[in-house]
Design a protein around this motif. Structure first.
Motif, mmCIF file in Angstrom:
data_model
loop_
_atom_site.group_PDB
_atom_site.id
_atom_site.type_symbol
_atom_site.label_atom_id
_atom_site.label_comp_id
_atom_site.label_asym_id
_atom_site.label_seq_id
_atom_site.Cartn_x
_atom_site.Cartn_y
_atom_site.Cartn_z
ATOM 1 N N LEU A 90 38.017 -19.290 47.059
ATOM 2 C CA LEU A 90 39.390 -19.229 46.557
ATOM 3 C C LEU A 90 40.271 -18.775 47.715
ATOM 4 O O LEU A 90 40.101 -17.672 48.223
ATOM 5 N N ASP A 91 41.183 -19.642 48.139
ATOM 6 C CA ASP A 91 42.077 -19.249 49.218
ATOM 7 C C ASP A 91 43.293 -18.514 48.647
ATOM 8 O O ASP A 91 43.420 -18.343 47.429
ATOM 9 N N ALA A 92 44.163 -18.076 49.527
ATOM 10 C CA ALA A 92 45.326 -17.288 49.108
ATOM 11 C C ALA A 92 46.209 -18.068 48.133
ATOM 12 O O ALA A 92 46.697 -17.514 47.147
ATOM 13 N N ALA A 93 46.385 -19.362 48.384
ATOM 14 C CA ALA A 93 47.236 -20.172 47.513
ATOM 15 C C ALA A 93 46.666 -20.242 46.100
ATOM 16 O O ALA A 93 47.410 -20.158 45.110
ATOM 17 N N SER A 94 45.346 -20.384 45.968
ATOM 18 C CA SER A 94 44.754 -20.456 44.630
ATOM 19 C C SER A 94 44.836 -19.116 43.912
ATOM 20 O O SER A 94 45.073 -19.068 42.705
ATOM 21 N N VAL A 95 44.676 -18.026 44.627
ATOM 22 C CA VAL A 95 44.797 -16.698 44.015
ATOM 23 C C VAL A 95 46.242 -16.453 43.568
ATOM 24 O O VAL A 95 46.477 -15.957 42.453
ATOM 25 N N ILE A 96 47.201 -16.823 44.409
ATOM 26 C CA ILE A 96 48.612 -16.667 44.036
ATOM 27 C C ILE A 96 48.924 -17.548 42.824
ATOM 28 O O ILE A 96 49.588 -17.109 41.884
ATOM 29 N N GLY A 97 48.432 -18.778 42.834
ATOM 30 C CA GLY A 97 48.653 -19.686 41.707
ATOM 31 C C GLY A 97 48.082 -19.137 40.414
ATOM 32 O O GLY A 97 48.725 -19.200 39.361
ATOM 33 N N MET A 98 46.883 -18.589 40.481
ATOM 34 C CA MET A 98 46.286 -18.002 39.277
ATOM 35 C C MET A 98 47.080 -16.779 38.817
ATOM 36 O O MET A 98 47.231 -16.554 37.612
ATOM 37 N N GLY A 99 47.599 -16.016 39.756
ATOM 38 C CA GLY A 99 48.457 -14.891 39.391
ATOM 39 C C GLY A 99 49.711 -15.364 38.671
ATOM 40 O O GLY A 99 50.152 -14.750 37.690
#
Length: 117
Positions: A90-99
């Motif tokens: 999970l890259d930063a973009a996917s973590v931010i998106g999930m947030g």
């Protein structure tokens, strides 16, 4: 008081639908294209349970709200399972998106007037 019980049940049923959908979707990888019996049966049973409980949920919660929560939480939980069990990154973009997805679910639940609280 009676309405409150129905509302609580509806949210519980939505939670069951979400968990069943996450189990089923996570089992898709293990089924290897429905070539393995037990994971394939888990997928079929999981989706059957998920759609059954989602349909019950729609008696009290508007379809748009229920589906947004069901789909959003499903995406986040399946991504986390992919990370924990299947070692997917999970890259930063996917973590931010999930947030952002989780934030959206919270906004719907806390501020929407179309949701029975």
């Amino acid at each position: 008081m009676r309405y409150w019980r129905f509302a609580v049940k509806s949210w519980l049923f939505l939670g069951i639908a979400i968990v069943a959908e996450v189990v089923a979707t996570s089992g898709l990888k293990a089924s290897e294209g429905f070539t393995k019996l037990w994971p394939s049966l888990l997928v079929i049973a999981g989706y059957a349970v998920a759609f059954y409980f989602l349909s019950i949920t729609l008696k009290e919660i508007p379809v748009g709200v229920a589906y947004a929560i069901w789909a959003g939480m499903g995406v986040v939980l399946v991504a986390l399972i992919g990370w924990l069990i299947y070692g997917q990154t999970l890259d930063a973009a996917s973590v931010i998106g999930m947030g952002l997805i989780i934030s959206g679910v919270v906004v719907i639940n806390v501020f929407s007037k179309s949701v029975a609280h």
